[in-house]
Design a protein around this motif. Sequence first.
Motif, mmCIF file in Angstrom:
data_model
loop_
_atom_site.group_PDB
_atom_site.id
_atom_site.type_symbol
_atom_site.label_atom_id
_atom_site.label_comp_id
_atom_site.label_asym_id
_atom_site.label_seq_id
_atom_site.Cartn_x
_atom_site.Cartn_y
_atom_site.Cartn_z
ATOM 1 N N VAL A 1 -2.390 1.004 9.967
ATOM 2 C CA VAL A 1 -3.855 1.237 10.315
ATOM 3 C C VAL A 1 -3.894 2.480 11.257
ATOM 4 C CG1 VAL A 1 -3.782 -0.353 12.502
ATOM 5 C CG2 VAL A 1 -5.816 -0.014 10.846
ATOM 6 N N GLU B 1 -7.937 9.507 0.600
ATOM 7 C CA GLU B 1 -8.084 8.196 0.397
ATOM 8 C C GLU B 1 -9.113 7.639 1.293
ATOM 9 O OE1 GLU B 1 -6.789 4.218 -0.696
ATOM 10 O OE2 GLU B 1 -6.487 6.041 -1.568
ATOM 11 N N PHE B 2 -9.112 8.057 2.775
ATOM 12 C CA PHE B 2 -10.279 8.137 3.562
ATOM 13 C C PHE B 2 -11.199 9.313 4.095
ATOM 14 C CE2 PHE B 2 -7.219 4.826 3.989
ATOM 15 C CZ PHE B 2 -7.887 3.519 4.752
ATOM 16 N N ALA C 1 -7.147 9.462 9.450
ATOM 17 C CA ALA C 1 -7.522 10.059 8.323
ATOM 18 C C ALA C 1 -9.236 9.921 8.476
ATOM 19 C CB ALA C 1 -7.053 9.396 6.964
ATOM 20 N N CYS C 2 -9.682 9.250 9.205
ATOM 21 C CA CYS C 2 -11.116 9.364 9.189
ATOM 22 C C CYS C 2 -11.711 10.050 10.605
ATOM 23 C CB CYS C 2 -11.717 7.820 9.293
ATOM 24 S SG CYS C 2 -11.288 6.671 8.147
ATOM 25 N N LEU D 1 -0.371 8.611 3.321
ATOM 26 C CA LEU D 1 -1.451 8.179 2.421
ATOM 27 C C LEU D 1 -2.107 9.342 1.787
ATOM 28 C CD1 LEU D 1 -4.354 8.153 4.117
ATOM 29 C CD2 LEU D 1 -3.383 6.173 5.269
ATOM 30 N N LYS E 1 -12.570 0.489 4.484
ATOM 31 C CA LYS E 1 -12.689 1.951 5.015
ATOM 32 C C LYS E 1 -13.782 2.216 5.580
ATOM 33 C CE LYS E 1 -10.223 3.382 0.682
ATOM 34 N NZ LYS E 1 -10.243 3.978 -0.774
ATOM 35 N N ARG F 1 0.807 -1.223 0.103
ATOM 36 C CA ARG F 1 -0.023 -0.154 0.004
ATOM 37 C C ARG F 1 1.037 1.347 -0.079
ATOM 38 N NH1 ARG F 1 -5.267 -0.867 1.057
ATOM 39 N NH2 ARG F 1 -4.582 -2.770 2.236
ATOM 40 N N GLU G 1 -4.471 5.395 8.884
ATOM 41 C CA GLU G 1 -5.549 5.331 8.474
ATOM 42 C C GLU G 1 -6.916 5.598 9.078
ATOM 43 O OE1 GLU G 1 -4.522 1.766 5.340
ATOM 44 O OE2 GLU G 1 -5.377 1.050 7.224
ATOM 45 N N TYR H 1 1.103 4.290 -2.677
ATOM 46 C CA TYR H 1 0.868 5.704 -2.505
ATOM 47 C C TYR H 1 2.326 6.594 -2.938
ATOM 48 C CZ TYR H 1 -2.854 4.162 0.419
ATOM 49 O OH TYR H 1 -4.012 3.602 1.298
#
Length: 359
Positions: A263, A163-164, A269-270, A159, A241, A23, A266, A27
């Motif tokens: 993770v 993406e998120f 990012a959310c 990332l 996601k 991943r 990630e 990116y």
Amino acid sequence: MRIAQVAPLYESVPPNAYGATERVVSYLTEELVRRGHEVTLFATADSRTAARLVPICERGLWRDTAVWDTLTHHVRQLARVAHLANEFDVVHFHGDPLHFPLTQSLPCKSLTTLHGQLLPMDHGPLFREFASAPLVSISDDQRKPVPSANWQATILHGLPRDEFEFQPDPAPYLLFLGRLMPGKRPDLAVDIARRAGLPLKMAGKVHPGEREYFAQQIEPLLQRSSDFTDFLGEVGGTLRKQLIANARALLFPVEWPEPFGMVMIEAMACGTPVIAFRRGAVPEVLEHGVNGFIVDDVEEAVNAVARIGDIDRARCRRSFEQRFTAARMADDYLQVYERLLAGTRAAVPTSNADAQLYG
């Protein structure tokens, strides 16, 4: 700049589900292409990229039931890199250090990002043997076993900004997402969720070497806790996601020196806070009280779940934007590429203890 990215062949680039290294390679590759660099990606044939793709094998080796010896395919990959090396300014390797002997005779510069755990009795002699091989660590903690290696920089993963999606209103569940292995302690995630009184969604890949651990330790635990634990197996794409974005918190109860922990960013990012044990790179990635809580044991993790509402999810998202974008990651790598091409390098701290251990 003419740049080659050499990915591991275990998964496609990007992976369909599990595969943090692949991943990151994706990116970085796509960001470099976006900036106008001439990028070649050595990867599996089912990889998806805007770069020039040099396919080595049909699909990710861990997805091909006909493949037994993955080493043979990586040796062929190195032969292809050597054959085309005159076309590049820099070759950037991301896999196991099989390429170290090859890089000594390449007509271009090379760089290696190490994505896994380093072991002093294994990597110490290797890095002394190939002392001129330029290396990048993905956290400062990752370097500790061999601090005197030829480190050019520590470059934290990133990332794409979009993406998120940011999720301000999460659902009332906790999430464990990752490889189901002893060091990541999925069993502790179950214990934390039980004691915190919240349902747990668990998703992850079981590698062949860890099937016995999963069957003997985790599967019976999931059956006993089925009233509040939902095991989803390996997930990818949109479902993955959504799982991260909608979680009240991500549990990261690692008990091994995690070199990074993709993770975690990630989740950031959310806007999803992370509750993580103080191991490996966790203190470098998380900001306690900003995008999660750093804890030392299960009891502290349970208390952190009770306080998770103290985390501002919008601020959590901003912490990602400030530190963990693919654009920032590409900036950092381009600086190293340019320094290599200029014939200079970063200062490397010496370590008497390291010299005594391998001298």
